[in-house]
Write an enzyme that holds these catalytic residues in place. Structure first.
Site, PDB file in Angstrom:
ATOM      1  N   LYS A  52       0.687  -1.229  -0.006  1.00 47.82           N
ATOM      2  CA  LYS A  52      -0.246   0.160   0.065  1.00 47.82           C
ATOM      3  C   LYS A  52       0.819   1.079   0.103  1.00 47.82           C
ATOM      4  O   LYS A  52       1.880   1.249   0.704  1.00 47.82           O
ATOM      5  CB  LYS A  52      -0.760  -0.166   1.257  1.00 47.82           C
ATOM      6  N   SER A  83      -9.633   1.991   3.024  1.00 46.75           N
ATOM      7  CA  SER A  83      -8.592   2.860   2.195  1.00 46.75           C
ATOM      8  C   SER A  83      -7.707   1.998   1.549  1.00 46.75           C
ATOM      9  O   SER A  83      -7.038   2.350   0.447  1.00 46.75           O
ATOM     10  CB  SER A  83      -7.901   3.863   3.128  1.00 46.75           C
ATOM     11  N   SER A 110      -9.708  -0.411   7.398  1.00 49.75           N
ATOM     12  CA  SER A 110      -8.955  -0.013   6.075  1.00 49.75           C
ATOM     13  C   SER A 110      -8.501  -1.395   5.544  1.00 49.75           C
ATOM     14  O   SER A 110      -8.094  -1.049   4.409  1.00 49.75           O
ATOM     15  CB  SER A 110      -7.966   1.091   6.117  1.00 49.75           C
TER      16      SER A 110
END
Lengths: 483, 491
Positions: free
Chosen positions: A81, A156, A180
């Protein structure tokens, strides 16, 4: 078979590589080709490090069998990420503010991936600074849900979830501040785990809310998630909040007492999701586990508590992006306008909204009413779980009240987006480990179920999740990526 | 004072701790390195970094707190103090807000002619320093730009906040002097005001007689970052007069921050507190609370060295005059020098006399200090022993000391080399005496007829012939004996 390497589990790829059945270069090449074919329609990656990955693979191919064996991730492509810093790739946090930022250091987890022989394929998309539940709030482009392209992958960590679900990588790192990892895992039909707070070093994770953030694994199977988790866990001298490794509490090998919090099935839940979870619980019960009704009475305050603490910490953590030393900078006549213009143009609307909320919550005269009260409620939520775990081994509940929503559906209603976090924020507020697993389908969209355990029972949680996984049909790729 | 108000002074002192590395990262704290050469991702505040506390900084802070009679809290925590400024990389300073490391201490000051007085210490907390801005241009107002140097960012500091217990600029000076003396014995800081390792902000307000409100509510002026103790005193003196004049004119004193101009001796307005920051303090989530066990705290207390008040008592008990005691106590290097010398020499006062006169004069002349003095304590002791034995006169010893400083040689070696040393051998001296009495028979006659001065002349002649190496009182006795002896023979 060899032209379908991208469909394999990480555990299998590693075994095949160690056994010399396939070269690391072949593995990486196959994944890169698949990625190039499917990502244009999905947008999971912000940066693909093809050359570096192939160079890493060629180096790995020179390793002896022993060297391959010693490195648990040798032969395994991984995505990271883009709020986790990498020295040799850009790290943007999906923000204009860091558009061209290269960190001069690697996050501890990235060091661990390299040391374990993992191949870093690139950096995945996210909501800017991990603030959001849809990956729509990336400053660069949205990520599409591999199951239905007009829907969000969640967020996210939407980029990592979509990349794993679409077979671009078998495993990926996400970060979870209020759900997330788990929410996009649920929306994309994969496994996503948020470890106990302090189990994985946060050094190099671009801070959103320091007391809630935790890096965790995303994968298509529990054993792949466990493989990645065991590489990244452990204390870190560079993170004062990381926990010393204690002997893992013994795992009780079922049947388990499973607590189902009734507050998670009340207002706001899509009844179709409720039905999926009910059927899931029946499978558990049929498998011999004891299902118990329980109450987590402070759940109703969780979202409010979370949306005071997280923005408060975020407002402080994001103050450093001022245009003085690195990242985006606007020309300005004087210092104050340098700050104002840089931050106005560098941050997107959702980030600004949270900075304003948090700044307000910490302001003189409001601190006691907001931040301090929120911290007290946080303690109550933790105590709810302490009490629950006196009676049960695990708490099982839906990961989200709904399935993946359409783009733009929650744009003008941030409150609705925040309320979607209701089942996930509690694990962050209480610091406990939680994992989202595929539980079924609603109209062709995946539904996730969340297992939670007491703090430090990460291994027990993974063991239970693996056993529970066996009760469900195995992962199937979305039709569109199967070629 | 016939004034219609009391002067109320409180001081905030920042002390840079002498650790090898910064408070939350491994960067060096050395002063004077090229800009930004002592930085890393942590102290630059790059995305993703985390602070890790430096245990040595905590030890030095606790040591300071205990020496200043504070109670060290077994549980304290770090907080973020937030404001935007280019020298503050994270836009917050990690400090301690409502649960500081230590509280409730004091410093004893000794105003001359008055009784000793305690100045309270409200709290001591640990925090990180900010960086430095170097403004391009003559003054901040017309600077064309500013360069940020973050070498200092993250250097450990303790902030020592006094109670508003001081009533004059002189008391403030005494407090600072005593505070610095106490800290100097602890090896916790370089304590160099000119390098910024000791910094002082002074809060000054005037309390009209009959004022009933709290001190907090009095309009308070903070004089920021003054670079010497002398200037703290001057700044306060100026501020007292300025505020008194305002009160007499019936003007309102505003709460504000003022700077001090060294060249004019005046303070000037920097910013009023009406536009002060809301620092939005909140607990630092990246750092667990600081827990110190009572056993560890006690071990730090046991490890404290002798501190100024105990040293004062010791020196006085050795008969050293108060004035000299103060000079020694307030200059740790001088005290250490004295202590080393006193271990090898019994006459404490003689050491002090020589140290504070000739040694002191020579080291200042040569740009040395007691710590770096060419003549070491053991060498001084050797010289003093030669005086005590009578080998050297005081006059000669002064010359020898100068030579010791110039050559670095020991007293013994120099005495031999120059053929100095007093003649103490009576037989050898007797020959010279007889020679003088022979050549100056008329003077002897004068003496015998009652002219006392004649004796001095004879002694002078002997001294001349011995090039001053004879001991005058011995010569005196030998001449008297010789004259009375010859009388006895002749009569």
């Amino acid at each position: 078979m060899s032209n379908r390497l991208w469909t394999e589990e990480a555990v299998r790829l590693h075994e095949m590589f160690v056994a010399g059945k396939v070269s690391c270069e072949e593995i990486v090449q196959d994944h890169l080709e698949h990625l190039a074919a499917v990502d244009p329609g999905i947008g999971a990656f912000l940066h693909v490090a093809a050359d570096q990955a192939l160079a890493q693979a060629k180096e790995a191919d020179r390793w002896s069998t022993e060297e391959r064996q010693m490195r648990p991730l040798s032969g395994v492509p991984i995505a990271v990420k883009d709020n986790i810093v990498t020295q040799r790739m850009p790290t943007t946090a999906a923000s204009r503010m860091l558009e061209k930022f290269y960190a001069p250091y690697n996050a501890t987890v990235v060091e661990k991936l390299y040391a374990a022989g993992g191949i870093l394929m690139g950096k995945t998309n996210l909501d800017e600074f991990a603030m959001g539940s849809s990956t729509e709030h990336s400053a660069f482009h949205p990520t599409r849900n591999p199951w239905q392209r007009d829907r969000v992958p969640g967020g996210s960590s939407g980029g990592s979830a979509a990349a794993v679900a679409a077979g671009m990588v078998p495993i990926a790192l996400g970060s979870d501040t209020g759900g997330s990892i788990r929410q996009p895992a649920a929306y994309c039909g994969i496994v996503g785990m948020k470890p106990t707070y302090g189990r994985v070093s946060r050094y190099g994770l671009i801070a959103f809310a320091s007391s809630l953030d935790q890096i965790g694994p995303m994968a298509r199977t529990v054993r792949d998630a466990a493989l990645l988790y065991h590489v990244i866990e452990g204390p870190d001298a560079r993170d004062a909040t990381s926990l010393p490794l204690t002997a893992s509490p013994p795992t009780r090998s079922g049947p388990w007492r499973i607590g189902v919090p009734r507050e998670y099935f009340q207002e706001g839940i899509d009844p179709r999701v409720g039905d999926v979870i009910d059927r899931y619980l029946r499978r558990l019960s049929d498998a011999g586990h004891e299902i118990r009704d329980l109450s987590l009475p402070h759940t109703r305050y969780a979202v409010a508590t979370y949306y005071l603490i997280a923005p408060a910490e975020a407002s402080s953590n994001l103050a450093r992006y001022d245009g003085v030393r690195y990242g985006f900078r606007c020309d300005a006549r004087d210092l104050v306008s340098l700050y104002e213009r840089t931050r106005d143009e560098g941050f997107g609307p959702e980030v600004k909204r949270r900075i304003l909320l948090g700044t307000h919550a910490l302001s003189s005269g409001y601190y006691d009413a907001y931040y301090l009260t929120a911290q007290k409620v946080r303690t109550l939520i933790r105590q709810d779980f302490d009490a629950a775990f006196n009676a049960v081994d695990f708490v099982v509940a839906p990961t989200t009240p709904d399935v993946a929503f359409r783009f733009g559906e929650r744009d003008d209603d941030p409150l609705k987006m925040y309320l979607g976090d209701i089942y996930t924020v509690t694990a962050n507020l209480a610091g406990l480990p939680a994992i989202s697993l595929p539980a079924g389908w609603v109209d062709g969209l995946p539904v996730g179920v969340q297992w939670m355990a007491r703090p430090l029972f990460d291994n027990a949680l993974l063991d239970a999740a693996q056993a529970a996984e066996a009760l469900m049909p195995p992962f199937q790729f979305p039709q569109e990526v199967r070629e | 004072m016939s004034e219609a108000f009391d002067v109320i002074i409180g001081l905030e002192v920042h002390v840079e701790l002498k650790t090898a590395s910064k408070l939350f990262c491994c960067c060096s704290t050395a002063f004077g390195a090229p800009p930004n050469s002592q930085t890393c991702p942590v102290c630059l505040g790059l995305p993703g970094v985390l602070p890790v506390p430096n245990s040595e900084a905590i030890r030095l802070a606790v040591r300071s707190a205990l020496a200043l009679n504070c109670q060290v809290r077994p549980f304290s925590k770090f907080d973020r103090k937030q404001y935007f400024y280019p020298d503050l990389p994270k836009a917050y300073q990690i400090s301690q807000y409502d649960q500081p490391l230590a509280e409730f201490g004091w410093v004893t000051i000794h105003p001359s002619g008055e009784e000793a007085k305690r100045v309270g210490i409200r709290r001591i907390h640990l925090e990180e320093d900010a960086g430095k801005l170097n403004h391009l241009g003559q003054r901040l107002g017309d600077a064309v730009g500013s360069l940020v140097d973050l070498n200092r960012a993250g250097v450990p500091l303790i902030e020592i906040v006094s109670e508003p217990d001081m009533r004059s600029a002189e008391e403030a000076r005494l407090y600072l002097t005593e505070l610095r003396a106490v800290l100097s014995y602890l090896d916790v800081s370089d304590l160099r005001m000119e390098e910024g390792s000791l910094r002082c902000d002074a809060n000054v307000s005037l309390r009209p007689h009959g004022y009933q409100g709290s001190l907090e509510e009095l309009p308070r002026v903070e004089i920021k970052n003054v670079n010497s103790i002398r200037n703290v005193q001057r700044g306060i003196e100026y501020e007292v007069v300025r505020q008194a004049d305002m009160l007499k004119r019936g003007e309102r004193i505003v709460r504000e921050t003022r700077g001090f101009d060294d060249s004019t001796g005046r303070t000037y307005s920097q910013r009023s507190k009406e536009e002060a920051h809301d620092y939005r303090y909140f607990p630092e989530p990246d750092l667990p609370p600081l827990r110190l066990s009572p056993e560890w705290i006690e071990a730090q207390r046991t490890a404290l060295p002798l501190l100024p008040d105990a040293i004062r008592r010791d020196l006085r008990s050795r008969g050293i005059p108060d004035k000299d005691v103060e000079v020694l106590v307030l200059d740790r290097e001088a005290y250490e020098y004295w202590k080393d010398a006193a271990q090898a020499f019994s006459d404490d006062r003689l050491i002090v006399n020589w140290m504070l006169s000739d040694v002191s004069r020579l080291i200042h002349l040569r740009g040395e200090t007691f710590a770096t003095a060419t003549v070491r304590p053991a060498q001084l002791v050797e010289l003093l022993k030669l005086i005590q034995e009578g080998t050297l006169s005081g006059r000669m010893a002064k010359d020898v000391l100068e030579a010791m400083f110039e050559t670095g040689q020991d007293a013994q070696a120099l005495v031999k080399q120059k053929g100095l040393s007093q003649i103490t051998d009576e037989e050898a001296l007797m020959q010279v005496v007889n020679q003088v009495l022979e050549t100056h028979r008329h003077v002897v006659a004068d003496y015998l007829s009652g002219k006392e001065k004649a004796l001095a002349y004879l002694v002078g002649q002997v001294m001349k012939l011995t090039r001053g190496q004879a001991k005058p009182d011995l010569v005196n006795r030998l001449i008297k004996e010789a004259i009375s002896g010859s009388q006895a023979v002749s009569s």
